[in-house]
Scaffold this active site. Structure first.
Site, mmCIF file in Angstrom:
data_model
loop_
_atom_site.group_PDB
_atom_site.id
_atom_site.type_symbol
_atom_site.label_atom_id
_atom_site.label_comp_id
_atom_site.label_asym_id
_atom_site.label_seq_id
_atom_site.Cartn_x
_atom_site.Cartn_y
_atom_site.Cartn_z
ATOM 1 N N ASP A 106 -1.644 -12.630 3.790
ATOM 2 C CA ASP A 106 -1.278 -13.225 2.508
ATOM 3 C C ASP A 106 -0.805 -12.140 1.552
ATOM 4 O O ASP A 106 -1.140 -10.959 1.710
ATOM 5 C CB ASP A 106 -2.454 -13.989 1.910
ATOM 6 C CG ASP A 106 -3.616 -13.084 1.527
ATOM 7 O OD1 ASP A 106 -4.060 -12.302 2.399
ATOM 8 O OD2 ASP A 106 -4.076 -13.134 0.365
ATOM 9 N N GLU A 172 -6.976 -12.416 1.319
ATOM 10 C CA GLU A 172 -7.490 -11.192 0.690
ATOM 11 C C GLU A 172 -7.062 -11.106 -0.771
ATOM 12 O O GLU A 172 -7.840 -10.714 -1.636
ATOM 13 C CB GLU A 172 -7.020 -9.967 1.468
ATOM 14 C CG GLU A 172 -7.747 -8.680 1.100
ATOM 15 C CD GLU A 172 -7.170 -7.952 -0.110
ATOM 16 O OE1 GLU A 172 -7.863 -7.095 -0.686
ATOM 17 O OE2 GLU A 172 -6.010 -8.241 -0.486
#
Length: 467
Positions: A106, A172
Site C-alpha cells: 500500500d 502499513e
C-alpha cells in the site's frame, strides 16, 4: 547458528544474476507503481486488491514458494477485516535457517497532483531516479525481495535449502490495524530465525545503512473549546477567549525557544551519532536559506535520539471563509516522535498531562484517536547482523553505517513480541532524497541495484549457514 566464511563462487554468480535481472525487476516495479493501492476507505479498494494480486503473481512466478496466498485478518475490537496482505512460504530443508522478508504494497495518497513534476502513478525515469508514488516506499522493497529471490534461485536451483517466508502487508500507511492479528493468525507460517524489514533508508545514495534504532510515536487528536457558539469578534473580542487564541497559546508551550521539546516526562536517549553537517541537513530536508535548524545537541541526536512534536493537521475556518468571528472550537492533530527506550504510552501520558496543565483560560480539552507505537533498539551482537553488514559491504562496495531513524515502524514491537528469538534486520532502498510521503517521491536506481545485490548475497550466505 554458525556462519562459515561463504564461498566466493556462488557470490560472483549471484551478483551476475542480479545484474542480469535488474531490467526485469525495474519493469515489474513500474507495473506496481501504476497501481494506486491506498488503504484509506475513501480510495478505490479494488485497486488495493489488484495490487495484492499483482504481488502474489510475482511471488508465485519465482518458482521458489510452496504456497502463496492473499489473506486478511480481523481488526481487533471491530467487526472489520484488515486490508489484503500477501503471504508466501517455503519450508527450510537440510537444517537450514528460515528468513522472513517484509515489505508493504500500500502507498500514501499522492496529495496535490499539481506538485508532481510527472503524474504520481506514471513511473518516470530521469537523472538516474525512478519517480512515482510508491517507487521507493515501499514497492521497491517488494521488488528487492523478488529480484534477490530470482537471482538466488537461478544460481542455486535445487541447492536452495533456505526457508523463506515473504509477508507483504497492505495497510502499513494506514496504521497496520490488523498487523498483530495477522501475526497471531499465521504465526507458524511466519516463524523465522531472522526477519528483514525492507522499509527504511540508507546513509546516502552510495552508502548502505543498517537501521539499529527507531523512534516510537504518539499521535492523537486534540479539540480545544472555549465557547458554546461562535460570537462576533467586535462585540466580544478582548474579553472572551476564542478557541484559536487558546490553541495557539497552548501549542506554543510544547517547545522551548530553540524548538526543542519542552514536555516534562518525554525522555532522550544518550548515544553517539556520526558526523552530519548543517549543510547536509539543509540539502536533504530542503531547509530555506533564511530558516535555521531547531533543537540542541548534534543534529543526528535531535533526529534519532530525542523527542519531536509536530502539529500535522488543523480544523478551523479556512482563509476563504474567514469572517469577524470568535471561533468556539479548534481541532488539531499532534504527532510526537518518541526517543528509543521510552514507550509510546509513557510519552502520550506526558503530553496529555502537559497540555491539561497548560490549557489557557480554562479551555476545555478533549483527546481522541490516540495511536501509539514503541521505538526499537537492535541487538547488534547476533550472527545475522554481522552477516547482513558483510553482505552490505560487498553489495554496495563500501562499509555500511549503523543508522538511527527518526521515523517509526511501530509494528516491529509486534514482531519482537511474537518472535522474540528472531533477529530483526531493518534495511531499505531509500536514500535521503527519496521524498517518501511527499510529492515527487523517487528511487535512486543505483541504490536499488546495490540493495538487490545485498539481499541476494545475504540469502546465498544464509543458505550456506547451519542451524
Amino acid at each position: 547458528m554458525t556462519s562459515p566464511v561463504p564461498p566466493r563462487e556462488p557470490d560472483a554468480a549471484v551478483l551476475e544474476a542480479v545484474a542480469t535481472g535488474i531490467p526485469s525487476a525495474l519493469s515489474d516495479l513500474g507495473h506496481l507503481v501504476r497501481i494506486p493501492g491506498m488503504a484509506w476507505p475513501a480510495f478505490d479498494q479494488t485497486q488495493l486488491e489488484r495490487s495484492a494480486e499483482a504481488v502474489a503473481t510475482l511471488a508465485s512466478d519465482t518458482g521458489v514458494f510452496d504456497e502463496v496466498r492473499v489473506l486478511r485478518a480481523a481488526i481487533p475490537g471491530t467487526d472489520e477485516q484488515g486490508q489484503p496482505a500477501v503471504l508466501a512460504t517455503r519450508a527450510a530443508r537440510n537444517g537450514k535457517p528460515t528468513i522472513l522478508l517484509y515489505a508493504h504494497h500500500d502507498v500514501q495518497p499522492p496529495g496535490d497532483d499539481a506538485l508532481w513534476e510527472t503524474p504520481p502513478f506514471e513511473p518516470t525515469v530521469r537523472d538516474g531516479r525512478l519517480y512515482g508514488r510508491g517507487a521507493a516506499d515501499d514497492k521497491a522493497g517488494i521488488m528487492a525481495h523478488i529480484a534477490s529471490i530470482r537471482a538466488v534461485h537461478e544460481v542455486l536451483g535445487d541447492d536452495l535449502d533456505l526457508g523463506i517466508a515473504m509477508f507483504i502487508e497492505g495497510e502499513e500507511e494506514y496504521g497496520s490495524r490488523s498487523f498483530a492479528q495477522f501475526l497471531s493468525d499465521n504465526k507458524e507460517a511466519l516463524r523465522a530465525d531472522a526477519i528483514v524489514v525492507a522499509d527504511s533508508g540508507n546513509w546516502d545514495s552510495v552508502t548502505p545503512g543498517l537501521t539499529v534504532s527507531l523512534r516510537g510515536n504518539a499521535r492523537f487528536t486534540l479539540r480545544v473549546r472555549t465557547l458554546d457558539h461562535a460570537s462576533h469578534s467586535g462585540m466580544f473580542g478582548g474579553a472572551v477567549p476564542d478557541a484559536m487564541m487558546s490553541t495557539v497559546k497552548l501549542l506554543s508551550t510544547l517547545w522551548n525557544s530553540d524548538g526543542s521539546v519542552a514536555v516534562a516526562g518525554m525522555t532522550e536517549r544518550d548515544a553517539p551519532t556520526p558526523d552530519y553537517t548543517e549543510a547536509t541537513l539543509r540539502d536533504e530536508a530542503g531547509l530555506l536559506p533564511g530558516t535555521t535548524p531547531i533543537g540542541d545537541g548534534t543534529i543526528l541526536s535531535r533526529i534519532w535520539n530525542k523527542p519531536a512534536v509536530t502539529v500535522i493537521g488543523i480544523d478551523a475556518t479556512s482563509v476563504a471563509a474567514a469572517s469577524n468571528t470568535l471561533l468556539p472550537e479548534v481541532t488539531v492533530v499532534i504527532s510526537a516522535r518518541v526517543a528509543p527506550g521510552q514507550t509510546g504510552q509513557a510519552a502520550y501520558d506526558a503530553l496529555e498531562s502537559h497540555l491539561r496543565a497548560h490549557a489557557p483560560f480554562g479551555a476545555e480539552l478533549t483527546f481522541s484517536d490516540v495511536d501509539l507505537g514503541d521505538g526499537f533498539l537492535v541487538d547488534t551482537s547476533g550472527w545475522a547482523v554481522q552477516l547482513t553488514r558483510d553482505a552490505m559491504h560487498d553489495g554496495y562496495g563500501v562499509p555500511p553505517v549503523d543508522l538511527g531513524v527518526g521515523g517509526s515502524i511501530p509494528f516491529i514491537a509486534d514482531l519482537v513480541r511474537e518472535f522474540p528469538a528472531a533477529q530483526i534486520l531493518v534495511t531499505g532502498v531509500e536514500d535521503p532524497h527519496s521524498r517518501a510521503h511527499s510529492p515527487n517521491e523517487s528511487l535512486h536506481l543505483d541504490t536499488f541495484r546495490h540493495a538487490v545485490a545485498t539481499e541476494a548475497l545475504l540469502l546465498t550466505r544464509m543458505n550456506a549457514a547451519e542451524l
